[in-house]
Design an enzyme around this catalytic site. Structure first.
Site, PDB file in Angstrom:
ATOM      1  N   GLY A   1       0.835  -1.190   0.000  1.00  0.00           N
ATOM      2  CA  GLY A   1       0.000   0.000   0.000  1.00  0.00           C
ATOM      3  C   GLY A   1       0.870   1.240   0.000  1.00  0.00           C
ATOM      4  O   GLY A   1       2.042   1.209   0.388  1.00  0.00           O
ATOM      5  N   CYS A   2       0.300   2.365  -0.408  1.00  0.00           N
ATOM      6  CA  CYS A   2       1.091   3.599  -0.499  1.00  0.00           C
ATOM      7  C   CYS A   2       1.520   4.093   0.880  1.00  0.00           C
ATOM      8  O   CYS A   2       2.696   4.389   1.105  1.00  0.00           O
ATOM      9  CB  CYS A   2       0.315   4.666  -1.265  1.00  0.00           C
ATOM     10  SG  CYS A   2      -1.357   4.996  -0.673  1.00  0.00           S
TER      11      CYS A   2
END
Length: 308
Positions: free
Chosen positions: A113-114
């Site tokens: 995930g970012c």
């Protein structure tokens, strides 16, 4: 012979970026479904089975469905959704932390995930080194450009009367928390405070630390030095050796980037520190990471096609 590549979900923000950036690269033959076929189960199954590698840019449930459609094939998969990030049998696609060889040999790779990309880049190496405790109650304060929220949030922020700030995750159950805790090797789940501002892309992830309350009493200089040493050979991640800047900005029209920069700020007494990661949520936080993993899986130079 070109590597056959299928992007399932190429109409979304991440998928569009990946497809655009891979066009013209002679190493790959892109398998493309037209608008009439891209949601057709049979057409997707055929494309998934025909590909050497598939990149899934889909919502979680659709990504799980795609994996089932690919069963019985030898297709290797990179999943850009959050569906398989802590799933058994999947390799976490963070080469700087997991190891390039693990990704090179993997059949199934899940893109990080970012927000976790920034958090893990900062915290995981320091926990491994014993400088930060694994049983500390960590807090993550983070802000992102609105493109990370998909088409609906993009439309909301680009409409007249758009919000100046959006904070969320108040149920304390955000899906990113599991990968943050797991891949940093933490005893406790993190308190995650994400927010969105009216900039299209870009992200700042911050972990505040009360160093003086930790048994080992690490210093900011020690943390800074350990991160610099850990990422010394990376062409993608840079850990600053000095405090360096007095402020960190997100630009409304920042250019795309696949790099990530890490900072450690400490006060004069050494009791407090702020660990900060600056990255592009659509770059190292999404499409750039997928391309980096794709390169590694295909035996290509890791940074081919990256914006560094």
């Amino acid at each position: 012979m070109a590597i056959r590549l299928f992007i399932d979900g190429a109409a979304g923000t991440t998928g569009l970026e990946i497809r655009e950036r891979l066009q013209g690269r002679g190493e790959f033959e892109l398998l493309v479904l037209d608008d009439a076929q891209r949601k057709n189960e049979t057409a997707r199954r055929d494309a998934l089975h025909a590909a050497d590698i598939a990149i899934l840019c889909l919502p979680d449930d659709a990504a799980k469905e795609a994996v089932k459609l690919a069963e019985g094939s030898s297709t290797r998969i990179i999943d850009a959704s959050s569906a398989h990030r802590v799933a058994e049998g999947w390799t976490y696609g963070f080469p700087e932390l997991i190891g390039h060889e693990a990704i090179a040999n993997a059949q199934l790779v899940s893109n990080p995930g970012c927000y976790p990309t920034g958090f893990l880049a900062l915290v995981a190496p320091l926990v491994r080194a014993g400088l930060l405790p694994a049983d500390w109650p960590y807090t993550v304060n983070a802000v992102s450009g609105y493109s990370g929220g998909g088409n609906a949030l993009i439309a909301r922020f680009e409409a007249e009367g758009a919000p100046a700030f959006r904070a969320y995750g108040y149920d304390m159950a955000h899906k990113h928390r599991a990968e943050m805790q797991g891949y940093a090797g933490l005893k406790h789940g993190v308190i995650f405070a994400p927010s969105v501002v009216p900039a299209y892309r870009g992200m700042v992830v911050e972990v505040p630390l009360h160093l003086g309350a930790m048994a080992s009493e690490p210093t900011a200089d020690q943390l800074r030095g350990a991160l610099s040493e850990f990422y010394e050979g990376s062409e993608v991640i840079t850990a600053r050796r000095g405090a360096g800047v007095s402020e960190i900005l997100l630009e409304r029209s920042a250019p795309p980037s696949d790099a990530m920069t890490l900072h450690v700020f400490g006060n004069d007494g050494g009791w407090h520190a702020r660990l900060v990661a600056v990255l592009d949520n659509l770059g190292k936080g999404a499409s750039g990471a997928a391309i980096q993993n794709l390169n590694i899986m295909c035996g290509l130079p890791e940074t081919t096609g990256l914006r560094l």
